[in-house]
Design a protein around this motif. Structure first.
Motif, PDB file in Angstrom:
ATOM      1  N   THR A 189       0.815  -1.216   0.000  1.00 37.07           N
ATOM      2  CA  THR A 189       0.000   0.000   0.000  1.00 37.07           C
ATOM      3  C   THR A 189       0.850   1.267   0.000  1.00 37.07           C
ATOM      4  OG1 THR A 189      -2.065   0.888   0.866  1.00 37.07           O
ATOM      5  CG2 THR A 189      -0.416   0.315   2.494  1.00 37.07           C
ATOM      6  N   ALA A 190       2.035   1.212   0.582  1.00 37.54           N
ATOM      7  CA  ALA A 190       2.829   2.448   0.716  1.00 37.54           C
ATOM      8  C   ALA A 190       4.321   2.175   0.583  1.00 37.54           C
ATOM      9  CB  ALA A 190       2.524   3.096   2.070  1.00 37.54           C
ATOM     10  N   GLY A 191       4.698   1.324  -0.352  1.00 37.99           N
ATOM     11  CA  GLY A 191       6.098   0.931  -0.503  1.00 37.99           C
ATOM     12  C   GLY A 191       7.035   2.101  -0.703  1.00 37.99           C
ATOM     13  N   HIS A 192       6.608   3.078  -1.504  1.00 38.67           N
ATOM     14  CA  HIS A 192       7.518   4.202  -1.783  1.00 38.67           C
ATOM     15  C   HIS A 192       7.823   4.992  -0.518  1.00 38.67           C
ATOM     16  CE1 HIS A 192       3.508   5.883  -2.049  1.00 38.67           C
ATOM     17  NE2 HIS A 192       3.985   7.109  -2.107  1.00 38.67           N
ATOM     18  N   PRO A 234      12.806  -3.545 -10.953  1.00 28.74           N
ATOM     19  CA  PRO A 234      11.692  -3.239 -11.863  1.00 28.74           C
ATOM     20  C   PRO A 234      10.821  -4.477 -12.107  1.00 28.74           C
ATOM     21  CG  PRO A 234      13.801  -3.238 -13.033  1.00 28.74           C
ATOM     22  CD  PRO A 234      14.116  -3.424 -11.592  1.00 28.74           C
ATOM     23  N   TYR A 235       9.550  -4.261 -12.431  1.00 26.72           N
ATOM     24  CA  TYR A 235       8.624  -5.383 -12.580  1.00 26.72           C
ATOM     25  C   TYR A 235       9.026  -6.339 -13.706  1.00 26.72           C
ATOM     26  CZ  TYR A 235       5.732  -3.365  -9.027  1.00 26.72           C
ATOM     27  OH  TYR A 235       5.296  -2.896  -7.811  1.00 26.72           O
ATOM     28  N   ASP A 236       9.693  -5.796 -14.739  1.00 26.94           N
ATOM     29  CA  ASP A 236      10.108  -6.676 -15.844  1.00 26.94           C
ATOM     30  C   ASP A 236      11.134  -7.702 -15.398  1.00 26.94           C
ATOM     31  OD1 ASP A 236       8.435  -5.344 -17.459  1.00 26.94           O
ATOM     32  OD2 ASP A 236       9.964  -4.037 -18.348  1.00 26.94           O
ATOM     33  N   ASP A 247      -0.205  -5.391 -13.082  1.00 22.32           N
ATOM     34  CA  ASP A 247      -0.673  -4.162 -13.736  1.00 22.32           C
ATOM     35  C   ASP A 247      -0.695  -2.996 -12.739  1.00 22.32           C
ATOM     36  OD1 ASP A 247      -0.983  -5.634 -16.015  1.00 22.32           O
ATOM     37  OD2 ASP A 247      -3.177  -5.744 -15.925  1.00 22.32           O
ATOM     38  N   ALA A 248      -1.215  -3.265 -11.538  1.00 22.19           N
ATOM     39  CA  ALA A 248      -1.299  -2.192 -10.537  1.00 22.19           C
ATOM     40  C   ALA A 248       0.111  -1.754 -10.119  1.00 22.19           C
ATOM     41  CB  ALA A 248      -2.085  -2.668  -9.314  1.00 22.19           C
ATOM     42  N   GLY A 249       1.006  -2.716  -9.972  1.00 19.45           N
ATOM     43  CA  GLY A 249       2.386  -2.387  -9.597  1.00 19.45           C
ATOM     44  C   GLY A 249       3.050  -1.536 -10.667  1.00 19.45           C
ATOM     45  N   ARG A 250       2.867  -1.922 -11.910  1.00 24.55           N
ATOM     46  CA  ARG A 250       3.484  -1.163 -13.017  1.00 24.55           C
ATOM     47  C   ARG A 250       2.880   0.235 -13.121  1.00 24.55           C
ATOM     48  NH1 ARG A 250       3.907  -6.346 -16.074  1.00 24.55           N
ATOM     49  NH2 ARG A 250       6.150  -6.707 -16.206  1.00 24.55           N
ATOM     50  N   ALA A 251       1.558   0.339 -12.926  1.00 22.27           N
ATOM     51  CA  ALA A 251       0.906   1.653 -13.006  1.00 22.27           C
ATOM     52  C   ALA A 251       1.407   2.542 -11.869  1.00 22.27           C
ATOM     53  CB  ALA A 251      -0.612   1.487 -12.935  1.00 22.27           C
ATOM     54  N   GLY A 252       1.686   1.943 -10.725  1.00 23.76           N
ATOM     55  CA  GLY A 252       2.247   2.680  -9.586  1.00 23.76           C
ATOM     56  C   GLY A 252       1.248   3.658  -8.998  1.00 23.76           C
ATOM     57  N   GLY A 253       1.753   4.741  -8.410  1.00 20.69           N
ATOM     58  CA  GLY A 253       0.889   5.746  -7.774  1.00 20.69           C
ATOM     59  C   GLY A 253       0.030   5.099  -6.713  1.00 20.69           C
ATOM     60  N   SER A 254      -1.285   5.385  -6.769  1.00 22.51           N
ATOM     61  CA  SER A 254      -2.178   4.849  -5.733  1.00 22.51           C
ATOM     62  C   SER A 254      -2.824   3.531  -6.157  1.00 22.51           C
ATOM     63  CB  SER A 254      -3.257   5.877  -5.406  1.00 22.51           C
ATOM     64  OG  SER A 254      -3.903   6.294  -6.590  1.00 22.51           O
ATOM     65  N   MET A 255      -2.470   3.009  -7.339  1.00 21.29           N
ATOM     66  CA  MET A 255      -3.099   1.756  -7.792  1.00 21.29           C
ATOM     67  C   MET A 255      -2.838   0.581  -6.833  1.00 21.29           C
ATOM     68  SD  MET A 255      -5.053   2.337 -10.101  1.00 21.29           S
ATOM     69  CE  MET A 255      -5.559   2.803 -11.721  1.00 21.29           C
ATOM     70  N   PRO A 256      -1.593   0.382  -6.364  1.00 23.33           N
ATOM     71  CA  PRO A 256      -1.381  -0.724  -5.424  1.00 23.33           C
ATOM     72  C   PRO A 256      -2.178  -0.575  -4.123  1.00 23.33           C
ATOM     73  CG  PRO A 256       0.709  -0.005  -6.354  1.00 23.33           C
ATOM     74  CD  PRO A 256      -0.316   1.016  -6.756  1.00 23.33           C
ATOM     75  N   THR A 257      -2.411   0.674  -3.701  1.00 21.58           N
ATOM     76  CA  THR A 257      -3.234   0.903  -2.500  1.00 21.58           C
ATOM     77  C   THR A 257      -4.653   0.399  -2.752  1.00 21.58           C
ATOM     78  OG1 THR A 257      -1.942   2.867  -1.970  1.00 21.58           O
ATOM     79  CG2 THR A 257      -4.114   2.691  -0.928  1.00 21.58           C
ATOM     80  N   ASN A 310      -9.165   6.875 -10.141  1.00 21.53           N
ATOM     81  CA  ASN A 310      -8.297   7.834 -10.830  1.00 21.53           C
ATOM     82  C   ASN A 310      -6.948   7.838 -10.130  1.00 21.53           C
ATOM     83  OD1 ASN A 310     -10.154   8.770 -12.743  1.00 21.53           O
ATOM     84  ND2 ASN A 310     -11.144  10.030 -11.148  1.00 21.53           N
ATOM     85  N   ASN A 311      -5.952   7.334 -10.811  1.00 22.05           N
ATOM     86  CA  ASN A 311      -4.642   7.153 -10.183  1.00 22.05           C
ATOM     87  C   ASN A 311      -4.067   8.478  -9.682  1.00 22.05           C
ATOM     88  OD1 ASN A 311      -2.300   5.981  -9.299  1.00 22.05           O
ATOM     89  ND2 ASN A 311      -1.565   5.332 -11.308  1.00 22.05           N
ATOM     90  N   VAL A 312      -3.558   8.456  -8.462  1.00 21.66           N
ATOM     91  CA  VAL A 312      -2.884   9.614  -7.875  1.00 21.66           C
ATOM     92  C   VAL A 312      -1.397   9.293  -7.868  1.00 21.66           C
ATOM     93  CG1 VAL A 312      -2.620  10.991  -5.753  1.00 21.66           C
ATOM     94  CG2 VAL A 312      -4.866  10.053  -6.377  1.00 21.66           C
ATOM     95  N   SER A 313      -0.586  10.149  -8.480  1.00 20.23           N
ATOM     96  CA  SER A 313       0.840   9.806  -8.498  1.00 20.23           C
ATOM     97  C   SER A 313       1.505  10.265  -7.203  1.00 20.23           C
ATOM     98  CB  SER A 313       1.534  10.399  -9.729  1.00 20.23           C
ATOM     99  OG  SER A 313       1.491  11.782  -9.640  1.00 20.23           O
TER     100      SER A 313
END
Ligand code: NDP
Ligand code: MG
Length: 381
Positions: free
Chosen positions: A126-129, A228-230, A310-320, A355-358
């Protein structure tokens, strides 16, 4: 002697951590413990170890524990967990609570420079960064407890991250690994809770059956190892003997193996960089196994894994959103309010409509987490 603060003492990882402490009483002291509401399990632990600080999840649990044990320092809730994790005497905080409730106390412990043994993957998802930036800033070691991440951590010992070609996370496949998607239609809570290799808490057992656990672990690995996810791959391996692998630039592969016993990675997180004897666990006798199985992960069959990537790659608030929607949906499945396959469709719908929040702040994350849980409840109604 290391003083330990154990968050989630009454859970599956909590109990196994206590077992490790019990086997090495001259090395570890249970200085503080936190639990939610399971007074029946908490009381004997408090009687046995007499920790300086006890934290209960509710006022009722606090009252009941006080009556049963006469303990004088019983704190409550999130503030209590923060106080336990930052107490001057504490050396290591074991975060073994279930779900993103562990986030504020993990951050507080990081800021006070404690070593963190982290089982609680939801915190990193949820808040890795934020967690990793704080850990870097305060030079706080974050030692993984999750078996796959402990394996990667061990395989990376003394290596340079830039030499890694890929991380290979193994997946047992969970309770429904031999079922087709059609066969998942009417599965029950009891079926889902029947994991072939590991005995764990209810939520992670459901996550293993839906493969969301592996998805959360991919995001966990992304943060813990700055990968990186790749470069993160998932491999189905039914025996849970190879706990994960790292392939380096020169195609050399390092793996960590052992019989499936969570107490081993727990103990390693407490003793790192040293190791201690562990009499009570079985040696791995490969000749008794004779065969190990490996299979490519099917991303369509295990849709939650794809949603997590997909959520991990999109980043921002998607994983949350991924994590909060999943926590809410799994709680509803456990109460038999939704079907098993609805877990993934609720997560997918939540992600689609967000709506993704970066670069979300901690308060953004708390807000989005709450909003997502409410949205999932509304979808079901
Ligand atoms: P359990 O459900 O068995 O235990 C969860 C613990 O958290 C319990 O002690 C529970 O207390 C406590 N808790 C829950 N909510 C709160 C709250 N609001 N405040 C305080 N305490 C709370 O979970 P597991 O031990 O299986 O898993 C814990 C974490 O470790 C998860 O993040 C999981 O993904 C991870 N993990 C677990 C593995 C395993 O083998 N079990 C393997 C790898 C990772 P109570 O019961 O008293 O209410
Ligand atoms: Mg795991």
């Amino acid at each position: 002697m290391k003083n330990i603060a154990l968050l989630g003492a009454t859970g599956s990882i909590g109990e196994q951590t206590i077992d490790v402490i019990r086997q090495h009483k001259t090395k570890f002291k249970l200085f503080a413990l936190a639990f939610g509401t399971n007074v029946e399990k908490a009381v004997p632990i408090i009687r046995e170890f007499n920790p300086a600080i006890v934290v209960a999840g509710s006022e009722q649990a606090q009252r009941e524990v006080k009556e049963a044990t006469g303990h004088r320092t019983i704190l409550i809730g999130e503030d209590g967990m923060e106080a336990a994790s930052t107490a001057a005497e504490v050396d290591v905080v074991v975060n073994a609570v279930m779900g993103s409730v562990g986030l504020p106390s993990t951050l507080a412990a990081i800021r006070s420079g404690k070593t963190i043994a982290i089982a609680n993957k939801e915190t990193l998802v949820t808040a890795g960064h934020i967690v990793m930036a704080e850990a870097k800033k305060h030079r706080t070691p974050l030692i993984p407890v999750d078996s796959e991440h402990s394996a990667i951590f061990q395989a990376l010992n003394g290596e340079r991250v830039e030499d890694v070609r890929r991380l290979i996370i193994t997946a047992s496949g969970g309770s429904f690994r031999d079922n087709s998607r059609e066969e998942l239609q009417g599965v029950t809570v009891k079926d889902a809770l029947n994991h072939p290799n590991w005995s764990m808490g209810a939520k992670i057992t459901i996550d293993s059956a839906s493969m969301m656990n592996k998805g959360l672990e991919v995001i966990e690995a992304h943060w813990l190892f700055d990968m990186p996810y790749d470069k993160i791959h998932v491999l189905q391996h039914r025996e849970s003997v190879i706990h994960s692998l790292v392939e380096f630039k020169d195609k050399s592969v390092m793996a960590q193996l052992g019989t499936p016993d969570m107490r081993v990675p727990i103990q390693y997180a407490l003793t790192y960089p040293e190791r201690l004897d562990f009499e009570d666990t079985k040696s791995l006798e490969l000749e008794e196994l004779s065969k190990l199985h490996f299979q490519k992960m099917d991303m369509e069959r295990f849709r939650c894994l794809k949603l997590a990537f997909d959520a991990g790659r999109a980043g921002g608030s998607m994983p949350t959103v991924l994590n909060a929607a999943n926590e809410q949906a799994v709680a509803m499945f456990l109460k038999e309010e939704i079907s098993f396959l609805e877990i993934e469709s609720l997560v997918e719908k939540s992600l689609e409509e967000h709506n993704n929040v970066s670069n979300p702040s901690l308060s953004d994350i708390m807000e989005i987490d709450k909003e997502t849980r409410n949205r999932v409840k509304r979808y079901v109604r």
